[in-house]
Design a protein around this motif. Sequence first.
Motif, mmCIF file in Angstrom:
data_model
loop_
_atom_site.group_PDB
_atom_site.id
_atom_site.type_symbol
_atom_site.label_atom_id
_atom_site.label_comp_id
_atom_site.label_asym_id
_atom_site.label_seq_id
_atom_site.Cartn_x
_atom_site.Cartn_y
_atom_site.Cartn_z
ATOM 1 N N GLY A 48 0.758 -1.376 -0.063
ATOM 2 C CA GLY A 48 0.018 0.007 -0.171
ATOM 3 C C GLY A 48 0.632 1.442 -0.005
ATOM 4 O O GLY A 48 0.601 2.252 -0.543
ATOM 5 N N LYS A 49 1.909 1.215 0.620
ATOM 6 C CA LYS A 49 2.838 2.499 0.720
ATOM 7 C C LYS A 49 3.550 2.659 -0.414
ATOM 8 O O LYS A 49 4.081 3.690 -0.845
ATOM 9 C CB LYS A 49 3.842 2.129 1.856
ATOM 10 C CG LYS A 49 2.983 2.263 3.262
ATOM 11 C CD LYS A 49 4.085 2.056 4.225
ATOM 12 C CE LYS A 49 3.486 2.055 5.782
ATOM 13 N NZ LYS A 49 4.502 1.795 6.942
ATOM 14 N N HIS A 50 4.203 1.372 -1.165
ATOM 15 C CA HIS A 50 4.818 1.527 -2.364
ATOM 16 C C HIS A 50 4.285 0.625 -3.700
ATOM 17 O O HIS A 50 4.791 -0.323 -3.826
ATOM 18 C CB HIS A 50 6.322 0.889 -2.163
ATOM 19 C CG HIS A 50 6.935 1.482 -0.881
ATOM 20 N ND1 HIS A 50 7.627 2.581 -0.774
ATOM 21 C CD2 HIS A 50 7.005 0.895 0.300
ATOM 22 C CE1 HIS A 50 8.013 2.858 0.303
ATOM 23 N NE2 HIS A 50 7.593 1.938 1.067
ATOM 24 N N PRO A 51 2.973 1.244 -4.056
ATOM 25 C CA PRO A 51 2.384 0.465 -4.882
ATOM 26 C C PRO A 51 3.121 0.093 -6.263
ATOM 27 O O PRO A 51 2.872 -0.911 -7.081
ATOM 28 C CB PRO A 51 1.068 1.128 -5.227
ATOM 29 C CG PRO A 51 1.349 2.453 -4.670
ATOM 30 C CD PRO A 51 2.406 2.516 -3.762
ATOM 31 N N LEU A 52 3.753 1.454 -6.962
ATOM 32 C CA LEU A 52 3.914 1.321 -8.433
ATOM 33 C C LEU A 52 5.469 0.500 -8.559
ATOM 34 O O LEU A 52 5.275 -0.338 -9.619
ATOM 35 C CB LEU A 52 4.481 2.770 -8.601
ATOM 36 C CG LEU A 52 4.672 2.866 -10.081
ATOM 37 C CD1 LEU A 52 3.518 2.507 -11.009
ATOM 38 C CD2 LEU A 52 4.855 4.355 -10.420
ATOM 39 N N LEU A 53 6.699 0.469 -7.704
ATOM 40 C CA LEU A 53 7.803 -0.205 -7.829
ATOM 41 C C LEU A 53 8.198 -0.664 -6.882
ATOM 42 O O LEU A 53 9.310 -1.128 -6.833
ATOM 43 C CB LEU A 53 8.869 1.038 -8.500
ATOM 44 C CG LEU A 53 8.607 1.568 -9.987
ATOM 45 C CD1 LEU A 53 9.528 2.735 -10.227
ATOM 46 C CD2 LEU A 53 8.647 0.668 -10.794
ATOM 47 N N GLY A 54 7.410 -0.942 -5.776
ATOM 48 C CA GLY A 54 7.904 -1.638 -4.561
ATOM 49 C C GLY A 54 8.902 -0.905 -3.654
ATOM 50 O O GLY A 54 9.388 0.137 -3.963
ATOM 51 N N VAL A 55 9.611 -1.689 -2.786
ATOM 52 C CA VAL A 55 10.718 -1.273 -2.028
ATOM 53 C C VAL A 55 12.007 -1.551 -2.758
ATOM 54 O O VAL A 55 13.006 -1.073 -2.271
ATOM 55 C CB VAL A 55 10.795 -2.029 -0.617
ATOM 56 C CG1 VAL A 55 9.402 -1.623 0.062
ATOM 57 C CG2 VAL A 55 10.985 -3.330 -0.922
ATOM 58 N N GLY A 56 11.878 -2.280 -3.871
ATOM 59 C CA GLY A 56 13.343 -2.555 -4.768
ATOM 60 C C GLY A 56 13.610 -3.984 -4.667
ATOM 61 O O GLY A 56 13.525 -4.735 -3.648
ATOM 62 N N ILE A 57 13.958 -4.620 -5.690
ATOM 63 C CA ILE A 57 14.333 -5.872 -5.707
ATOM 64 C C ILE A 57 15.572 -6.210 -4.742
ATOM 65 O O ILE A 57 16.601 -5.381 -4.768
ATOM 66 C CB ILE A 57 14.820 -6.089 -7.356
ATOM 67 C CG1 ILE A 57 15.145 -7.571 -7.362
ATOM 68 C CG2 ILE A 57 16.017 -5.334 -7.752
ATOM 69 C CD1 ILE A 57 15.225 -8.146 -8.959
ATOM 70 N N GLY A 58 15.364 -7.478 -4.149
ATOM 71 C CA GLY A 58 16.374 -7.855 -2.980
ATOM 72 C C GLY A 58 16.258 -6.966 -2.038
ATOM 73 O O GLY A 58 17.219 -7.056 -1.022
ATOM 74 N N ASN A 59 15.389 -6.152 -1.771
ATOM 75 C CA ASN A 59 15.277 -5.280 -0.319
ATOM 76 C C ASN A 59 14.044 -5.650 0.454
ATOM 77 O O ASN A 59 13.606 -4.692 1.231
ATOM 78 C CB ASN A 59 15.084 -3.807 -0.988
ATOM 79 C CG ASN A 59 16.272 -2.978 -1.205
ATOM 80 O OD1 ASN A 59 16.983 -2.526 -0.495
ATOM 81 N ND2 ASN A 59 17.137 -3.502 -2.356
ATOM 82 N N PHE A 60 13.540 -7.020 0.367
ATOM 83 C CA PHE A 60 12.363 -7.247 1.096
ATOM 84 C C PHE A 60 12.478 -7.027 2.609
ATOM 85 O O PHE A 60 11.572 -6.813 3.200
ATOM 86 C CB PHE A 60 11.890 -8.734 0.782
ATOM 87 C CG PHE A 60 10.580 -8.975 1.580
ATOM 88 C CD1 PHE A 60 9.636 -8.686 0.932
ATOM 89 C CD2 PHE A 60 10.592 -9.593 2.625
ATOM 90 C CE1 PHE A 60 8.242 -8.873 1.706
ATOM 91 C CE2 PHE A 60 9.535 -10.120 3.523
ATOM 92 C CZ PHE A 60 8.464 -9.408 2.748
ATOM 93 N N PRO A 61 13.542 -7.463 3.153
ATOM 94 C CA PRO A 61 13.798 -7.257 4.688
ATOM 95 C C PRO A 61 13.483 -5.807 5.054
ATOM 96 O O PRO A 61 13.083 -5.821 6.125
ATOM 97 C CB PRO A 61 15.267 -7.148 4.885
ATOM 98 C CG PRO A 61 15.781 -8.236 3.637
ATOM 99 C CD PRO A 61 15.152 -7.825 2.580
ATOM 100 N N VAL A 62 13.528 -4.808 4.172
ATOM 101 C CA VAL A 62 12.904 -3.466 4.661
ATOM 102 C C VAL A 62 11.525 -3.539 5.036
ATOM 103 O O VAL A 62 10.928 -2.854 6.053
ATOM 104 C CB VAL A 62 13.253 -2.407 3.479
ATOM 105 C CG1 VAL A 62 12.780 -1.225 3.766
ATOM 106 C CG2 VAL A 62 14.721 -2.346 3.199
ATOM 107 N N VAL A 63 10.858 -4.172 4.519
ATOM 108 C CA VAL A 63 9.347 -4.533 4.656
ATOM 109 C C VAL A 63 9.179 -4.831 6.249
ATOM 110 O O VAL A 63 8.238 -4.379 6.897
ATOM 111 C CB VAL A 63 8.852 -5.233 3.838
ATOM 112 C CG1 VAL A 63 7.298 -5.791 4.098
ATOM 113 C CG2 VAL A 63 8.794 -5.049 2.372
#
Length: 521
Positions: free
Chosen positions: A394-409
């Motif tokens: 919901g916070k980053h709908p268009l391009l997400g948090v970045g590939i390889g950056n899931f731990p940030v979630v």
Amino acid sequence: MKRYLTKLNIVFALQCATTIAVVFGGFPRETFLFSAAVLVFFSLFCPLEETVLLIARSIPIFVALPITEQFDSLNVWRIIVLILFFRWLSDTARIHSIIDEVLVHARAIKTNAWHGIVRAWRQWPVEFLSLALIGISVASLIGAADVLGGVKRIIFFLNLTMLFFVVRSITTRENAARIALNAVYSGIIVVLVGMLQLVLAYTMNVDHFSEFWALTVNKALYGAAWANIAIVANTWFAYYSGTIHLRMFSSFPDTHSFPLYLLMILCFATTLFAFEKNKPKKYILGAVIAFAALEAVLSGTRGIWASAIFAVVFIGYLFVRRYPIRKEALLPLVLFFASLPLAAFIFNSPQFQFRGTPAERAVFAERIRSIVDTEETSNQGRIYIWKETLRSMGKHPLLGVGIGNFPVVLALNPSASKAGASAHNLYLNFFAELGVLGFVATSLFIVVIMKKGWYLFTRGADDYVRFFALNALMYLVWILWYSMTDVAIFDERPFLLLMVLLGMMFALARSSSVRLPSAGE
């Protein structure tokens, strides 16, 4: 005997011997540098098809190279696949063919833009989607917390997918069975290591088992960084009422990627089994299928158990619609479900020198019950992760948090991705990291793959090709539903085998497209 002393067999035997010598013989890991040099020489000078066969049979024993004390995690497959891809790409005739096709489509687009684009899409859907995903992945790194980690992730997946294009290029109806057989060889290695692991579960205590597998086997195969993670955080055991039971993982880093690999081995082995005329070879293939089905259950991976239902539903749909199905396709499913009682006996027996009452050994039934238990610890963890992932989407709908950056979630250090931090759902993971654009692109990829498999199943050139496609579809359905609860397909070993499987499927579909329809079609 002389016919077995081929370059392929000699190099493969050298790999096996080197791995055994380092893991069990106390040889230094630097020995792998010698075997890697031989592999590089082989991949540089032997035919592309032979190198693909070597990769197909060697996936479980590709090892990390001890380049320096701080950098010992570069796996040799990355070098071999890179060499293979650039050898394939550098073929002059292929380059001219690609240029000619591009010019044809460019002229078509110039004449009629929409018609030209649709025509190009129909011919090159994988290339279109690959370029789209590369672009989306690069764009997703804008504002990412760990740009370098994201770049490494992109390079990693590019390296993996290179194998698909080579396999698709060299696969023919004539060599398809040979590629499948070499994949089965890798499955035999995995099955045998799994059986050894089960024996050790009854002869070692849990501390010695963990230390041996993490600090000896995993360190030899994957490097010190992973070994240090594995010794403190692994999925190798099921705990219940003070007892510990092995969740088989063979030569893999965890118990989730291991059964995925076995499912694809079942696809190849079942196809070969159905058409094998030599009785001894047929018995061996049958044994591989039986043990692979049993060990998939012994992985203790509840998602694999639950998602098997969707493979059954898929076969049931084909029966209802009266599509022709050879009975051999049902063999792995029957053996999988028949293995449940035997697996229960193994799970419930005392392991790692623990003893307990019969009630305390009911770990198998507890794991089955826990599939739908929202109060179970790991299920609660998954639910928490899914909720946080949805918030991030919901916070980053268009391009997400970045590939390889899931731990940030999850408000973790980006390096936690090495320890397996993920959305525990392949589709949510794509959305969280790459946004809606990446999610749409990957969804289209899955649609293209399944449509290609269905085309091959319904219009394949012959019975062998159609039966292979049936198996491929069934196990892809199984894997795709399992991926609702994990992202283990991202592990390099099952992903490499997936590239072999998909490369074969797309190549055979391309050759089947020129088949004249038979009477009644």
